[in-house]
Design a protein around this motif. Structure first.
Motif, PDB file in Angstrom:
ATOM      1  N   SER A   1     -38.806  27.974  17.855  1.00 34.10           N
ATOM      2  CA  SER A   1     -37.354  28.040  17.722  1.00 34.10           C
ATOM      3  C   SER A   1     -37.017  27.607  16.299  1.00 34.10           C
ATOM      4  N   PHE A   2     -35.749  27.590  15.960  1.00 33.05           N
ATOM      5  CA  PHE A   2     -35.347  27.184  14.610  1.00 33.05           C
ATOM      6  C   PHE A   2     -35.764  25.731  14.336  1.00 33.05           C
ATOM      7  N   GLY A   3     -35.597  24.859  15.335  1.00 35.41           N
ATOM      8  CA  GLY A   3     -36.010  23.464  15.176  1.00 35.41           C
ATOM      9  C   GLY A   3     -37.505  23.329  14.959  1.00 35.41           C
TER      10      GLY A   3
ATOM     11  N   LEU B   1     -30.966  32.445  26.410  1.00 32.04           N
ATOM     12  CA  LEU B   1     -31.206  33.574  25.502  1.00 32.04           C
ATOM     13  C   LEU B   1     -31.799  33.118  24.177  1.00 32.04           C
ATOM     14  N   TYR B   2     -31.263  32.047  23.605  1.00 36.62           N
ATOM     15  CA  TYR B   2     -31.748  31.537  22.317  1.00 36.62           C
ATOM     16  C   TYR B   2     -33.237  31.196  22.393  1.00 36.62           C
TER      17      TYR B   2
ATOM     18  N   VAL C   1     -27.774  26.510  18.951  1.00 31.55           N
ATOM     19  CA  VAL C   1     -27.165  27.168  20.116  1.00 31.55           C
ATOM     20  C   VAL C   1     -25.645  27.162  19.984  1.00 31.55           C
ATOM     21  N   TYR C   2     -25.064  26.023  19.625  1.00 30.75           N
ATOM     22  CA  TYR C   2     -23.613  25.966  19.463  1.00 30.75           C
ATOM     23  C   TYR C   2     -23.154  26.806  18.274  1.00 30.75           C
TER      24      TYR C   2
ATOM     25  N   ILE D   1     -21.613  29.442  30.283  1.00 25.16           N
ATOM     26  CA  ILE D   1     -21.792  30.199  29.044  1.00 25.16           C
ATOM     27  C   ILE D   1     -22.788  29.497  28.127  1.00 25.16           C
ATOM     28  N   THR D   2     -22.701  28.181  28.044  1.00 25.01           N
ATOM     29  CA  THR D   2     -23.654  27.423  27.232  1.00 25.01           C
ATOM     30  C   THR D   2     -25.068  27.565  27.787  1.00 25.01           C
TER      31      THR D   2
END
Length: 187
Positions: A113-115, A101-102, A56-57, A94-95
């Motif tokens: 998710s990616f993880g 969204l992610y 996310v970051y 914003i985070t």
């Protein structure tokens, strides 16, 4: 001749080199993914969370860098000044939007998710099917609740319970009826 054992019984008793017979999971007979796989461990869930936080970051950094370059070229103005003067509330908002969204995009399209992709886990409904867009959206909104990440150390993470989903470990397949009985002993 009627008292002779069957040829298969003789072969099993005589041939110590015969290959073992393995049980195969057929999802049509098992019913759903929830019955065929174990739920993901708390350690894997924590690793998922850490990897996804970095992702996310990373997305935020890429977006800010792209908008900064757009400002350099002259497409937009004042963006970098706004980023430098951003207050804490704007940063949190914003985070949160980026987090929602992610997770919504990745878990709706791929159920991962990616993880989860790295650790071999997947999101499914409690009934064992693919989660709907609305359940994934609810899951994503639940993630921005304060202290929600700590709920994964309890019986069930809040974002799972509130959205009717669960996370399974695709690398730990449950095979056959004996495994179903032993499931409670190895958790």
């Amino acid at each position: 001749m009627e008292n002779l054992p069957s040829p298969n019984l003789i072969q099993e008793a005589v041939n110590p080199y015969a290959p073992p017979v393995a049980e195969v999971v057929n999802l049509e007979t098992v019913g759903n993914l929830a019955d065929a796989y174990e739920t993901a461990s708390k350690l894997k869930r924590f690793i998922n969370w850490m990897i996804d936080r970095v992702a996310v970051y990373g997305v935020l950094v890429v977006v800010i860098a792209a908008l900064g370059m757009a400002e350099e070229v002259g497409y937009i103005s004042g963006f970098m000044d706004w980023v430098e003067e951003m207050n804490h509330l704007e940063d949190v908002a914003i985070t949160a939007v980026c987090t929602i969204l992610y997770y919504t995009v990745t878990e709706t399209l791929f159920s991962r998710s990616f993880g989860k992709l790295i650790t071999g886990t997947k999101v499914i409904t409690t009934a064992g099917g693919k989660p709907t867009f609305l359940s994934v959206l609810g899951r994503s909104f639940a993630r921005i609740v304060p202290f929600e990440p700590f709920s994964m150390f309890g019986d069930s993470a809040w974002h799972d319970g509130w959205s009717g989903t669960q996370v399974i470990d695709l690398r730990k397949k449950i095979v056959g009826p004996r495994s179903q009985l032993m499931r409670g002993y190895y958790r």
